[in-house]
Design a protein around this motif. Sequence first.
Motif, short mmCIF file in Angstrom:
data_model
loop_
_atom_site.label_atom_id
_atom_site.label_comp_id
_atom_site.label_asym_id
_atom_site.label_seq_id
_atom_site.Cartn_x
_atom_site.Cartn_y
_atom_site.Cartn_z
N ILE A 174 0.82 -1.20 0.00
CA ILE A 174 0.00 0.00 0.00
C ILE A 174 0.86 1.25 0.00
CG2 ILE A 174 -1.62 1.35 1.38
CD1 ILE A 174 -2.78 -1.34 2.35
N LEU A 175 1.87 1.26 0.90
CA LEU A 175 2.71 2.45 1.00
C LEU A 175 3.55 2.65 -0.24
CD1 LEU A 175 3.84 2.26 4.73
CD2 LEU A 175 2.04 3.66 3.73
N SER A 176 3.91 1.56 -0.91
CA SER A 176 4.65 1.68 -2.16
C SER A 176 3.82 2.39 -3.20
CB SER A 176 5.05 0.29 -2.67
OG SER A 176 5.67 0.39 -3.94
N ILE A 177 2.52 2.00 -3.27
CA ILE A 177 1.62 2.67 -4.19
C ILE A 177 1.49 4.14 -3.84
CG2 ILE A 177 -0.78 2.78 -4.98
CD1 ILE A 177 -0.89 -0.28 -4.55
N HIS A 178 1.34 4.42 -2.53
CA HIS A 178 1.19 5.81 -2.08
C HIS A 178 2.45 6.61 -2.34
CE1 HIS A 178 -2.63 6.80 -0.21
NE2 HIS A 178 -2.74 5.51 0.07
N SER A 179 3.61 5.99 -2.19
CA SER A 179 4.86 6.70 -2.42
C SER A 179 4.96 7.16 -3.86
CB SER A 179 6.05 5.80 -2.06
OG SER A 179 7.26 6.47 -2.27
N GLY B 248 5.80 5.52 3.29
CA GLY B 248 5.55 5.62 1.86
C GLY B 248 6.06 6.88 1.23
N GLY B 249 7.04 7.50 1.87
CA GLY B 249 7.66 8.68 1.28
C GLY B 249 7.12 10.00 1.79
N SER B 250 6.13 9.96 2.65
CA SER B 250 5.58 11.20 3.18
C SER B 250 5.82 11.28 4.68
CB SER B 250 4.08 11.29 2.89
OG SER B 250 3.38 10.30 3.60
N LYS C 143 6.15 7.16 17.14
CA LYS C 143 7.19 7.33 16.13
C LYS C 143 6.74 8.39 15.14
CE LYS C 143 8.14 2.35 16.44
NZ LYS C 143 8.13 1.06 15.70
N GLY C 144 7.67 9.16 14.65
CA GLY C 144 7.33 10.18 13.68
C GLY C 144 8.51 10.51 12.79
N THR C 145 8.23 11.09 11.64
CA THR C 145 9.30 11.41 10.70
C THR C 145 10.08 12.66 11.11
OG1 THR C 145 7.55 12.44 9.38
CG2 THR C 145 8.30 10.27 8.69
N THR C 146 9.50 13.48 12.00
CA THR C 146 10.22 14.62 12.59
C THR C 146 9.74 14.79 14.03
OG1 THR C 146 8.59 16.34 12.08
CG2 THR C 146 10.19 15.81 10.34
N ARG D 290 -2.68 -0.42 15.87
CA ARG D 290 -1.77 0.72 15.82
C ARG D 290 -2.52 1.88 15.17
NH1 ARG D 290 2.30 0.29 10.81
NH2 ARG D 290 3.83 0.41 12.48
N ILE D 291 -2.05 3.06 15.44
CA ILE D 291 -2.58 4.25 14.77
C ILE D 291 -1.49 4.80 13.87
CG2 ILE D 291 -3.47 6.59 15.09
CD1 ILE D 291 -4.48 5.73 17.84
N LEU D 292 -1.76 4.87 12.58
CA LEU D 292 -0.82 5.41 11.61
C LEU D 292 -1.52 6.53 10.85
CD1 LEU D 292 1.50 3.44 9.19
CD2 LEU D 292 0.30 5.49 8.47
N ILE D 293 -0.98 7.70 10.93
CA ILE D 293 -1.60 8.86 10.27
C ILE D 293 -0.54 9.61 9.47
CG2 ILE D 293 -2.78 11.06 10.65
CD1 ILE D 293 -4.16 9.84 13.01
N ARG D 294 -0.85 9.80 8.19
CA ARG D 294 0.06 10.49 7.29
C ARG D 294 -0.49 11.86 6.92
NH1 ARG D 294 2.07 7.65 2.19
NH2 ARG D 294 0.13 8.58 1.46
N ARG D 295 0.43 12.74 6.58
CA ARG D 295 0.01 14.03 6.04
C ARG D 295 -0.39 13.84 4.58
NH1 ARG D 295 1.67 18.64 9.02
NH2 ARG D 295 3.31 18.24 10.56
N PRO D 296 -1.58 14.32 4.20
CA PRO D 296 -1.94 14.24 2.78
C PRO D 296 -1.20 15.26 1.92
CG PRO D 296 -3.68 15.31 4.04
CD PRO D 296 -2.67 14.82 5.04
N VAL D 297 -0.71 16.33 2.55
CA VAL D 297 0.12 17.33 1.87
C VAL D 297 1.30 17.65 2.79
CG1 VAL D 297 -1.60 18.42 0.37
CG2 VAL D 297 -1.51 19.07 2.77
N PRO D 298 2.42 18.07 2.23
CA PRO D 298 3.64 18.17 3.04
C PRO D 298 3.62 19.19 4.17
CG PRO D 298 4.16 18.12 0.69
CD PRO D 298 2.68 18.28 0.79
#
Length: 834
Positions: free
Chosen positions: A42-47, A104-106, A127-130, A177-185
């Motif tokens: 899924i994340l590969s597709i999203h990336s 997935g790159g975001s 955990k977070g990317t920043t 688990r709770i996983l939440i991504r930003r839809p925009v940067p």
Amino acid sequence: MVITWLWYLHIYSYHRHSLVSDEHTIKLTMPPIKFALLVLLILSIHSQSLSLQHPAINPLLHRLDSLRPTSSVQESAAKGLLHRLIPTHSHSFEFSIISKDVCGGSSCFIIENYDGSRETGLEIVIKGTTGVEIASGLHWYLKYKCNAHVSWDKTGGIQIASVPLPGHLPRLEYSKRILIRRPVPWNYYQNVVTSSYSYVWWGWERWEREIDWMALQGVNLPLAFTGQEAIWLKVFKRFNISKEDLDDYFGGPAFLAWARMGNLHAWGGPLSKNWLSDQLILQKQILSRMLELGMTPVLPSFSGNVPSALRKIYPAANITRLDNWNTVDGDTRWCCTYLLNPSDPLFIKIGEAFIKQQIEEYGEITNIYNCDTFNENTPPTSEPEYISSLGAAVYKAMSRGNKNAVWLMQGWLFSSDSEFWKPPQMKALLHSVPFGKMIVLDLFADVKPIWNTSAQFYGTPYIWCMLHNFGGNIEMYGTLDSISSGPVDARVSENSTMVGVGMCMEGIEHNPVVYELMSEMAFRDEKVDVQKWLKSYARRRYMKQNDKVDAAWEILYHTVYNCTDGVADHNTDFIVKLPDWDPSSSSLHGTDTYMISTDTHETKRRFLFEDNTSDLPKAHLWYSTKEVIKALRLFLEAGDDLFGSLTYSRYDMVDLTRQVLSKLANKVYMDAVTAFVRKDIESLRRLSEKFLELIKDIDVLLASDDNFLLGTWLESAKKLARNSDERKQYEWNARTQVTMWYDSKGVNQSMLHDYANKFWSGLLEDYYLPRATMYFDELLKSLEDKKKLEIEKWRREWITMSHKWQQSSSEVYPVKAKGDALAISRHLLRKYFT
């Protein structure tokens, strides 16, 4: 982004296992290994989708990632935030930075149970990317698992009493688990004038709390304008401009934003050496903390605004004097600033020097710079070739200072001066820089978006922004339906160039419900069910669920917080902005007195999108006052159950009561002037007394809450002073901004008077009340003496009164509340709405 797991289930329906989702979590019933493989797919597709979605800014995003501090620094900063927010739970959470590849790159955050030894005290892993993503994950967990609430101090503060004791934090269910991504940067924050309307008197202690709030709300692209005058002092010195020359260039502390934009000069100044050095030190503290948390600060750049002295030193330079900006008679002591034409070679040199001086002071910490050369300043010609050359020169100055510079521009000019900025002019400016080197803020997208009428800014990346507030006014107002759906509609639209969401209010610390929802849109990929969300919000904010409060919020959602009339909500309630007009010169018959504000002056400010079909004063009203009175009744009926909640008693209850009474006062005012026109002396006397009594009663109400006190504003200004001269100057700046704002003379009040009006105890009693008293005294005298209303006499008297109040420093206003807010609110409801 809250991933739409059921959609993925539809795609991968051949799996025998299922994914079930609710609003915030993911329940897993398939084996973890298979789940992991599915997520990777899924994340590969999203990336791949992400790379296609933001091709213009992907190189920029990679560069900005490389400028961030190490993982350990960001994790430590997030730990520090946790300790300040809820110190009892410092050892309950484990924080770690993860790669964007995991998401997935975001950017994203992940919340999980801690399954190691209980002896460590750890319970939850975030955990977070920043560092910002970690803080956002912490906030999400506290909100949706612990029913906690985080607000600005002045809008009720933090509610963490609902968080269980260490060792008893709610666990996520098995394998959940709770996983939440930003839809925009990006999640952008601030307006170029917020620094003057809200931050001007802040020291590091208050800034630290604000940066914590920003991180918890997911802000990762904040404006960072503090202290730039100290940088300019060093830069202009290289061009033989002295500190004395700059005394006529810089504005005073409370008016720096407009001096920076070239709207005015010297007003409220000069700036002392203490101010310059202290603000630079503060800026370095601000930037350091922003960077530690993984934010990307947006720094200022050169817009062409130059000191008058530059003309003498460089007589051949192409320098133009701008038109008058809102002075009463073109007084050159503060109006008509100078603009260096971007086509002049000197423009490039100064712009380059400014960027490089910032890098020397702060290091290379960002690639994004704000510049608004044409903000409320129209170019001398509409020729697209000329506009393109100006834009190219502005960017060239940035890129000479930082080869990776990206220009962030407020898109306000396309709204405020839409007659000039037609498609050819817009394209010329937006396409004057290399693709991917400009980002536009669609500043007023919550009400009047530009993206959908400009072919997505003609291919230029933009940020969907909520403007919401003008002048830091206190007014219950919002467009919840718009902000809960607008960013999603924009992002999924055909050929979308949207790269972020943003909050661009002129002033902060009001309407917390609006800012919490808008902040969440940075992490939501679907529209929000506002009605459902509000019930959750009320439960978190007041620590418990209450049927009456839920019913009140249901009403407020469909009234106060659902404005759809397209009007810029600049508070013009008659208490805080008494109309300057002669009622005898207008017809009042058949007029709706609850409409949209008009102003007697044509100003170069934000009075657009208003109803100017009548010369009558109008106060913006977009809802049924009867319904909101009903909401207040319900709210107060819940008082015995909720009075222990500081967010209830410290802010919301007082603010709602104030809102209801201020709208009543508008009607009383119009009834009074109608009585004047009809020469009904007794009705005029009775109604004018009622209007003045409302001012007194609202002042008493506001005095019962620490968050509505004039004294807080004035004392914070004086606290920054190092000596008596600074103390006097700063207090004058503070008093002037919230009253007359700009210059006035004789019978000509400032064209910006009351632009930054405030419902603050002390200001009502000592400023708005005497002004209204003088006005009604003149109306009564006119009828009693059977003479023409001497409107200019009133103007002269109240302007003189205003000047004395602005210059006064003898009164010391309270900084602590007095009185029982619930009892006062209930009394006023009974008094005025039996």
